[in-house]
Design a protein around this motif. Structure first.
Motif, short mmCIF file in Angstrom:
data_model
loop_
_atom_site.label_atom_id
_atom_site.label_comp_id
_atom_site.label_asym_id
_atom_site.label_seq_id
_atom_site.Cartn_x
_atom_site.Cartn_y
_atom_site.Cartn_z
N PHE A 104 6.19 13.95 0.54
CA PHE A 104 5.16 13.33 1.33
C PHE A 104 4.26 12.73 0.35
CE2 PHE A 104 6.31 16.57 4.20
CZ PHE A 104 6.56 15.88 5.37
N MET A 105 3.93 11.28 0.44
CA MET A 105 3.00 10.46 -0.49
C MET A 105 2.10 9.68 0.34
SD MET A 105 4.81 10.46 -3.77
CE MET A 105 4.11 9.10 -4.29
N ILE A 106 0.93 9.41 -0.17
CA ILE A 106 0.09 8.47 0.64
C ILE A 106 0.67 7.22 0.69
CG2 ILE A 106 -2.33 7.60 0.45
CD1 ILE A 106 -2.01 10.67 1.49
N ASP A 107 0.56 6.58 1.55
CA ASP A 107 0.85 5.00 1.93
C ASP A 107 -0.36 4.22 1.65
OD1 ASP A 107 1.65 2.91 2.80
OD2 ASP A 107 2.36 3.32 4.80
N GLU A 108 -0.17 3.40 0.52
CA GLU A 108 -1.09 2.62 -0.26
C GLU A 108 -1.03 1.03 -0.02
OE1 GLU A 108 -0.67 3.58 -4.35
OE2 GLU A 108 -1.93 5.30 -4.06
N THR A 109 -0.12 0.81 1.18
CA THR A 109 0.19 -0.50 1.48
C THR A 109 -1.25 -1.14 2.07
OG1 THR A 109 2.35 0.37 2.47
CG2 THR A 109 1.24 -1.83 3.05
N PHE A 110 -2.12 -0.55 3.05
CA PHE A 110 -3.11 -1.16 3.49
C PHE A 110 -4.13 -1.41 2.20
CE2 PHE A 110 -1.60 1.13 7.11
CZ PHE A 110 -1.43 0.01 7.74
N ASP A 111 -4.38 -0.51 1.44
CA ASP A 111 -5.20 -0.80 0.01
C ASP A 111 -4.79 -2.02 -0.55
OD1 ASP A 111 -6.58 1.39 0.81
OD2 ASP A 111 -5.59 2.85 -0.69
N ARG A 112 -3.46 -2.27 -0.84
CA ARG A 112 -2.71 -3.20 -1.71
C ARG A 112 -3.01 -4.62 -0.96
NH1 ARG A 112 3.00 -1.60 -2.31
NH2 ARG A 112 2.40 0.21 -1.38
N ILE A 113 -3.09 -4.70 0.47
CA ILE A 113 -3.16 -5.90 1.32
C ILE A 113 -4.70 -6.10 1.14
CG2 ILE A 113 -3.54 -6.42 3.71
CD1 ILE A 113 -0.84 -4.98 4.47
N ASP A 114 -5.62 -5.32 1.04
CA ASP A 114 -7.03 -5.61 0.94
C ASP A 114 -7.23 -6.11 -0.34
OD1 ASP A 114 -7.57 -4.63 3.48
OD2 ASP A 114 -8.27 -2.79 2.90
N ARG A 115 -6.61 -5.50 -1.47
CA ARG A 115 -6.82 -6.04 -2.74
C ARG A 115 -6.26 -7.50 -2.76
NH1 ARG A 115 -5.29 -0.65 -4.33
NH2 ARG A 115 -3.22 -1.35 -5.05
N THR A 116 -5.07 -7.72 -2.16
CA THR A 116 -4.42 -9.17 -2.29
C THR A 116 -5.51 -10.07 -1.69
OG1 THR A 116 -2.13 -8.21 -2.52
CG2 THR A 116 -2.46 -10.36 -1.60
N ARG A 117 -6.06 -9.82 -0.33
CA ARG A 117 -6.78 -10.49 0.31
C ARG A 117 -8.10 -10.76 -0.50
NH1 ARG A 117 -6.51 -7.54 5.97
NH2 ARG A 117 -4.54 -8.63 6.80
N ALA A 118 -8.54 -9.97 -1.44
CA ALA A 118 -9.72 -9.87 -2.04
C ALA A 118 -9.49 -11.08 -3.02
CB ALA A 118 -10.66 -8.61 -2.61
N LEU A 119 -8.35 -10.89 -3.72
CA LEU A 119 -8.01 -11.67 -4.94
C LEU A 119 -7.67 -13.28 -4.23
CD1 LEU A 119 -5.23 -9.83 -6.71
CD2 LEU A 119 -7.51 -10.62 -7.56
N LEU A 120 -7.37 -13.43 -2.97
CA LEU A 120 -6.93 -14.80 -2.60
C LEU A 120 -8.28 -15.30 -2.06
CD1 LEU A 120 -3.65 -14.32 -0.83
CD2 LEU A 120 -3.96 -15.61 -2.67
N ALA A 121 -9.24 -14.48 -1.67
CA ALA A 121 -10.52 -15.11 -1.32
C ALA A 121 -11.42 -15.56 -2.52
CB ALA A 121 -11.51 -13.99 -0.41
#
Length: 140
Positions: A104-121
């Motif tokens: 079992f590992m923590i799913d970091e997909t949502f964190d990566r999406i948030d970082r990508t949105r912040a970069l694009l903004a």
């Protein structure tokens, strides 16, 4: 000399993807219905985002996240304590020669999406995008 298809950097096979999805669905259903004999897991709502299976189908890594993202370490610890029981449920649902070892590992997909949105903004990125659009329009 024959080449091992796993050494060429290709992605997972169709069988790996199919088995991973079956395991993901099984874990999600078992955790959702509270079928695990663990008070800690019954008290949490855990999302199983993805399961990646090794080429030999003996190891399945489940990427999970508790609702709201809080208590991730506790969720991983509780899942690891219930690993044997979860493996039993998976073995019953997915008919394989061997029941895969669960990790079992923590799913970091949502964190990566948030970082990508912040970069694009970011205003500098927006300026570069606007400049590129202006350059493309001038050439046409």
């Amino acid at each position: 000399m024959s080449q091992n298809r796993f050494s060429r950097g290709e992605g997972p096979s169709q069988r790996q993807l199919r088995v991973g999805e079956l395991i993901r669905r099984t874990l999600g259903e078992v955790l959702g219905r509270g079928e695990v004999h663990s008070d800690a897991l019954r008290a949490m709502s855990i999302t199983v985002g993805e399961v990646r299976v090794s080429p030999d189908l003996r190891i399945a890594t489940a990427y999970v996240l508790p609702l709201g993202g809080k208590g991730a370490d506790e969720a991983i610890a509780a899942l690891n304590r219930a690993k044997g029981e979860l493996r039993h449920h998976v073995a019953q649902a997915v008919k394989l020669k061997f029941a895969p070892e669960l990790r079992f590992m923590i799913d970091e997909t949502f964190d990566r999406i948030d970082r990508t949105r912040a970069l694009l903004a970011d205003e500098r990125v927006q300026r570069d995008i606007a400049r590129r659009d202006d350059d493309d329009g001038a050439e046409g």
